[in-house]
Design a protein around this motif. Structure first.
Motif, PDB file in Angstrom:
ATOM      1  N   ASP A 261       0.856  -1.076  -0.073  1.00 31.48           N
ATOM      2  CA  ASP A 261       0.040   0.049  -0.088  1.00 31.48           C
ATOM      3  C   ASP A 261       0.973   1.311  -0.036  1.00 31.48           C
ATOM      4  O   ASP A 261       1.618   1.643   1.108  1.00 31.48           O
ATOM      5  CB  ASP A 261      -0.894  -0.099   1.322  1.00 31.48           C
ATOM      6  CG  ASP A 261      -2.168   0.952   1.209  1.00 31.48           C
ATOM      7  OD1 ASP A 261      -1.859   1.863   0.065  1.00 31.48           O
ATOM      8  OD2 ASP A 261      -2.792   1.030   2.056  1.00 31.48           O
ATOM      9  N   TRP A 262       0.910   2.091  -1.149  1.00 28.82           N
ATOM     10  CA  TRP A 262       1.695   3.176  -1.231  1.00 28.82           C
ATOM     11  C   TRP A 262       0.833   4.372  -1.259  1.00 28.82           C
ATOM     12  O   TRP A 262      -0.389   4.499  -1.704  1.00 28.82           O
ATOM     13  CB  TRP A 262       2.341   3.070  -2.640  1.00 28.82           C
ATOM     14  CG  TRP A 262       2.981   4.514  -3.080  1.00 28.82           C
ATOM     15  CD1 TRP A 262       2.259   5.719  -3.721  1.00 28.82           C
ATOM     16  CD2 TRP A 262       4.192   4.836  -2.955  1.00 28.82           C
ATOM     17  NE1 TRP A 262       3.177   6.704  -3.779  1.00 28.82           N
ATOM     18  CE2 TRP A 262       4.369   6.090  -3.158  1.00 28.82           C
ATOM     19  CE3 TRP A 262       5.479   4.025  -2.272  1.00 28.82           C
ATOM     20  CZ2 TRP A 262       5.501   6.926  -3.275  1.00 28.82           C
ATOM     21  CZ3 TRP A 262       6.616   5.012  -2.083  1.00 28.82           C
ATOM     22  CH2 TRP A 262       6.599   6.419  -2.694  1.00 28.82           C
ATOM     23  N   ARG A 263       1.162   5.344  -0.264  1.00 30.86           N
ATOM     24  CA  ARG A 263       0.556   6.677  -0.240  1.00 30.86           C
ATOM     25  C   ARG A 263       1.487   7.826  -0.440  1.00 30.86           C
ATOM     26  O   ARG A 263       2.603   7.625   0.063  1.00 30.86           O
ATOM     27  CB  ARG A 263      -0.197   6.741   1.315  1.00 30.86           C
ATOM     28  CG  ARG A 263      -1.187   5.538   1.696  1.00 30.86           C
ATOM     29  CD  ARG A 263      -1.585   5.830   2.946  1.00 30.86           C
ATOM     30  NE  ARG A 263      -0.680   5.942   4.064  1.00 30.86           N
ATOM     31  CZ  ARG A 263      -0.782   6.501   5.271  1.00 30.86           C
ATOM     32  NH1 ARG A 263      -2.284   6.790   5.763  1.00 30.86           N
ATOM     33  NH2 ARG A 263       0.048   6.613   6.085  1.00 30.86           N
ATOM     34  N   GLN A 264       0.954   8.892  -1.024  1.00 28.04           N
ATOM     35  CA  GLN A 264       1.706   9.988  -1.092  1.00 28.04           C
ATOM     36  C   GLN A 264       0.889  11.341  -1.177  1.00 28.04           C
ATOM     37  O   GLN A 264      -0.095  11.469  -1.540  1.00 28.04           O
ATOM     38  CB  GLN A 264       2.424  10.042  -2.282  1.00 28.04           C
ATOM     39  CG  GLN A 264       3.568  11.249  -2.581  1.00 28.04           C
ATOM     40  CD  GLN A 264       4.403  11.138  -3.836  1.00 28.04           C
ATOM     41  OE1 GLN A 264       4.298  10.410  -4.550  1.00 28.04           O
ATOM     42  NE2 GLN A 264       5.448  11.986  -3.773  1.00 28.04           N
ATOM     43  N   ARG A 265       1.471  12.304  -0.355  1.00 31.38           N
ATOM     44  CA  ARG A 265       0.723  13.672  -0.219  1.00 31.38           C
ATOM     45  C   ARG A 265       1.389  14.621  -1.085  1.00 31.38           C
ATOM     46  O   ARG A 265       2.824  14.533  -0.956  1.00 31.38           O
ATOM     47  CB  ARG A 265       0.564  14.120   1.002  1.00 31.38           C
ATOM     48  CG  ARG A 265      -0.099  15.578   1.336  1.00 31.38           C
ATOM     49  CD  ARG A 265      -0.325  15.975   2.589  1.00 31.38           C
ATOM     50  NE  ARG A 265      -0.648  15.267   3.710  1.00 31.38           N
ATOM     51  CZ  ARG A 265      -0.121  14.484   4.589  1.00 31.38           C
ATOM     52  NH1 ARG A 265       1.110  14.526   4.653  1.00 31.38           N
ATOM     53  NH2 ARG A 265      -0.758  13.663   5.336  1.00 31.38           N
TER      54      ARG A 265
END
Length: 840
Positions: A261-265
């Protein structure tokens, strides 16, 4: 776990400048190394310098202020010979964050990098607590609590001597300020003072860390097809604005399941990508196709979401899911998909561009639909791209329009729908394919054969195979006038233009074949619904004028105020252009009730538009009670005055039939809302009565209440048979849920779903009870400021099916499947959570 409650760490650093300040106060004025911003302020009853002992002592309500930190004690001593500082007597240290350290005695080195504190209690700003007989700090950045204890629970106000609900006790608790990590050695988890779990070693980030690389709390898995398993998430903090979570799971029957699970802001939005995959060890544990995935080994999914703000009014985003097979999400109970409803489990992928202001709205989207149950035939689900919606409201200035004034609205909708295979549904008693009894077909048993009945009257075309494009635009105007006696007059006018283009795909078919039978659904059958004449472009227009009249009557008394308002509405327009030659994709949901009684167009979408002259009448009653309650009632009827009644006209989906509007004098409709007092108790109900017999054709009732810790709701529905729409029998059901909170922190809850119509579909040998529970659950929970514990049992039932191998032949059964799950979740504030789903 957030552990910066260790206020001592920051405080010790600050005190490193206290010793030179003591010397300066007595004799040495040359120690000016401290920066002006590091000034130490001492407030004490007296300051004593003992030349014989070479000490400086502050006594009596001593307070040392430094960079927002405060050290308080009855007595503080600095020994120049040993270079040690001692603080004792109600010693207390408060740092700039509000964290507080209590100790019977502080002993610190002259540079305050190292030292000891006895009988320590630490209270942090986020209300976590540490205790230890002795704390030792060394090397300037490592603090050790000997025989320490940690909890995020507050002590009982009535019994402060009682142990907290939970705490962690360890032989040593070590915080490394450089790595911002807290380590626990030889630790025990205690609940109400009783050891329940032993951990030889574990670690967590301190409270200065928002996120940190490390292992997260495990999750437990169980299922009849999966076996027993455990997931151990590993979080990787790559940067302040992006991270990666790896979730390896091992299932005793299916092997290794991997998830990333990759998350980026980013500066104007966020996005995420989740990938899941498995090479199954025992795929044959799942039902054979088409009831399940069968012998497929490699299975998985990709899910991505994003939302970006282009400016204050515009945003762009997406929500997309790809599944290796339609059963994967259900089999592996993926998060974010609600499978509590057996019949509606579609995964909808979309991408959108959206803009909004106070008086306008714009949405440009694309949609892809995928069913996830055995009854879904994904070859009949459409792709809708693009879909455009635009709405704008304008004020019409009276001084520039010869006194016309009012408000104008512009509505635009454009949609393109593409589908590979046609979707049919039989009227009357729905029929299913002869091979698997899963998919809607239009066949009739004749002797030992099934005969196709793909023609209007016996079948509905729910979705065309081919490409369909429609563009619709409408401009409307309305204005309200109030005369001298309080009558309200609202004239209105509208004009709409639609352009459509259809290209049927009459080639191709779907064949369902098994050992007990064969059914074929051919795209060529859809031509009969249009008489073969709907290919190409088509345009239509509709314009209308109307007037709505209201005359409210109001009265007041000691118990409150009430208003009754008679309402009449006349709409004049031409008859609808023949809808039988055009598809109907978005106007298939028509429920006639009080909410659309006075609507200019009662169809739910753009593919149909109401025509003819119609008069709608009714009344609205409103009461506002002095005790804070209120009541509202709306009721009325719709009359076709002139022209063709649109709800009697045939279209390919039979919309309008059995609706209550398909006659000159429509059925009566009513809706009520009642809240007797200001207390949170209210009721909503809706009815539709046959205009000739006054028989109740539709009834909905919802009640909710919250009294003495009990919160409950009940929803009951009863709908008469609608054979023209494929509902041969009445539909009846009830759902309810209730919860009770007691002893301030405990709660129990339950829910129940009753399908009260299944007995209509019994075949010989079946006796389904009227009160058939298709789903129910029961849960127990505990919640306090530091702990959340939930245990819940749930059961849901699929649809049972039974059908003959051939007319008059033996019956093949696909029994109902009852899925039972035990879910538990334990959340310890600042520590983490443990959860699991156990399939029973």
């Amino acid at each position: 776990m957030v552990l910066a409650a260790f206020a001592l760490l920051a405080c010790l650093v600050s005190l490193g400048r206290v010793a030179p300040a003591f010397a300066q106060a007595s004799q040495d004025q040359t120690s000016q190394a401290a920066k002006p911003a590091d000034k130490l302020v001492i407030d004490a009853d007296q300051l004593i310098y003992d030349k014989d002992k070479n000490t400086v002592t502050a006594e009596g309500s001593v307070q040392l202020f430094y960079q927002g930190r405060v050290l308080q004690a009855d007595r503080v001593v600095y020994n120049k010979a040993t270079k040690r500082v001692y603080a004792e007597g109600h010693a207390k240290m408060t740092d700039e964050h509000g964290d507080i350290v209590y100790g019977s005695r502080f002993e610190l080195s002259d540079n305050f990098r190292d030292g000891f504190i006895d009988s320590v209690q630490v209270l942090t700003s986020d209300k976590t607590r540490f205790t230890s007989p002795r704390i030792e700090r060394s090397n300037g950045d490592v603090t050790v609590l000997q025989k320490g204890a940690y909890t995020a629970c507050e002590p009982c106000k009535d019994h402060p001597a009682w142990p907290p609900f939970w705490q962690v006790r360890a032989a040593r608790i070590i915080e490394n300020q450089e790595t911002h990590t807290v380590y626990y050695e030889d630790a025990q988890m205690l609940v109400w003072g009783v050891p329940v779990f032993y951990m030889p070693y574990f670690s967590s980030p301190d409270s200065t860390v928002n996120k940190q690389t490390g292992v997260l709390a495990p999750q437990f898995i169980s299922g009849s097809n999966l076996g027993y398993g455990i997931s151990i998430p590993y979080f990787i903090n790559l940067a302040p604005n992006y991270d990666l979570t790896l979730i390896p799971s091992y299932l005793s029957k299916q092997g290794f399941l991997g998830e990333a699970d990759w998350r980026q802001r980013l500066s104007n939005g966020v996005y995420s990508v989740k990938v899941i995959g498995i090479d199954q060890q025992q795929p044959l544990l799942f039902p054979a196709y088409p009831y399940g995935a069968g012998d497929e080994r490699a299975r998985g999914s990709v899910e991505t979401k994003g939302n970006f703000f282009l400016n204050q009014n515009w945003q762009f985003g997406w929500n997309a899911t790809w599944l290796s097979d339609k059963f994967f999400a259900n089999d592996y109970k993926l998060q974010g998909i609600d499978f509590s409803n057996y019949y509606f489990q579609d995964v909808v992928s979309s991408v959108y561009l959206r803009g909004q202001t106070d008086r306008s709205f714009f949405d440009l989207s694309a949609y892809h639909f995928e069913g996830t149950s055995a009854n879904d035939e994904n070859r009949t689900l459409p792709i809708a791209a693009p879909v455009l919606d635009y709405n704008r409201v304008f004020d019409v200035p009276a001084d520039r329009t010869d006194g016309i004034g009012g408000e104008a609205t512009v509505d635009v909708n454009v949609a393109n729908i593409d589908r590979t295979n046609a979707a049919f549904q039989s009227t009357g008693l729905q029929t299913f394919d002869n091979a698997y009894h899963l998919y809607n077909v239009c066949e009739t048993a004749v002797g030992e054969k099934y005969v196709n009945t793909y023609y209007p009257g016996a079948c509905m075309l729910r979705g065309i195979a081919g490409d369909y494009t429609r563009a619709s635009g409408q401009v409307s105007w309305q204005r309200s006038y109030i005369d001298t006696i309080g009558e309200v007059w609202k004239p209105f006018a509208f004009g709409r233009l639609d352009g459509e283009a259809t290209e049927l795909n009459n080639s191709g078919s779907i064949t369902y074949a098994s050992a007990i039978g064969t059914s074929t659904v051919a795209n060529s059958s859809q031509a009969a619904f249009f008489s073969g004449s709907n290919q190409g472009a088509f345009a239509r227009g509709m314009a209308g004028l109307g007037l709505e009249y209201q005359f409210p009557f109001t009265s007041s008394s000691s118990w409150g105020t009430q208003t009754i308002t008679p309402i009449g509405q006349l709409i004049v327009r031409p008859s609808e252009v023949i809808p039988s030659i055009q598809p109907n994709e978005d106007a298939q949901s028509l429920v006639f009730d009080e909410t659309n009684l006075f609507a200019w167009n009662k169809f739910s979408g753009y593919d149909r538009i109401e025509g003819g002259t119609r008069f709608n009448y009714g009344f609205q009653y409103t009461a506002n009670f002095a005790n804070g309650g209120h009541a509202n009632v709306v009721a009325g009827q719709s009359i076709q005055v002139a022209g063709q009644n649109s709800y009697t006209l045939y279209d390919v989906a039979d919309v309008g039939q059995d609706s209550g509007l398909n006659k000159t004098m429509s059925n009566f409709v009513a809706g009520e809302t009642l809240q007797p007092t200001s207390s949170p108790i209210w009721f909503i109900s809706k009815q539709q009565f046959d205009s000739s017999t006054f028989q109740l054709d539709r009834f909905d009732a919802i009640g909710k209440a919250s009294i003495a810790g009990v919160t409950a709701s009940v929803d009951y529905a009863l709908y008469a048979a609608q054979p023209a729409l494929g509902w041969e029998y009445p539909r009846e059901g009830l759902t309810g849920n209730a919860s009770y909170k007691f002893l301030d922190r405990w709660s129990v809850d339950g829910s129940l779903v009753l399908d009260m119509s299944r007995h209509y579909y019994d075949v010989p040998g079946q006796e389904t009870p009227i009160f058939y529970p298709v789903g129910y659950s029961f849960g127990v929970g505990y919640t306090d400021p530091c702990t959340t514990l939930t245990v819940r049992y749930s059961s849901s039932t699929s649809a049972p099916t039974a059908f003959p191998a051939y007319p008059g032949g033996p019956v093949a059964y696909l029994p109902a499947t009852r899925n039972q799950t035990l879910m538990f979740q334990l959340v310890l504030r600042t520590i983490g959570d443990v959860r699991g789903n156990v399939g029973l």
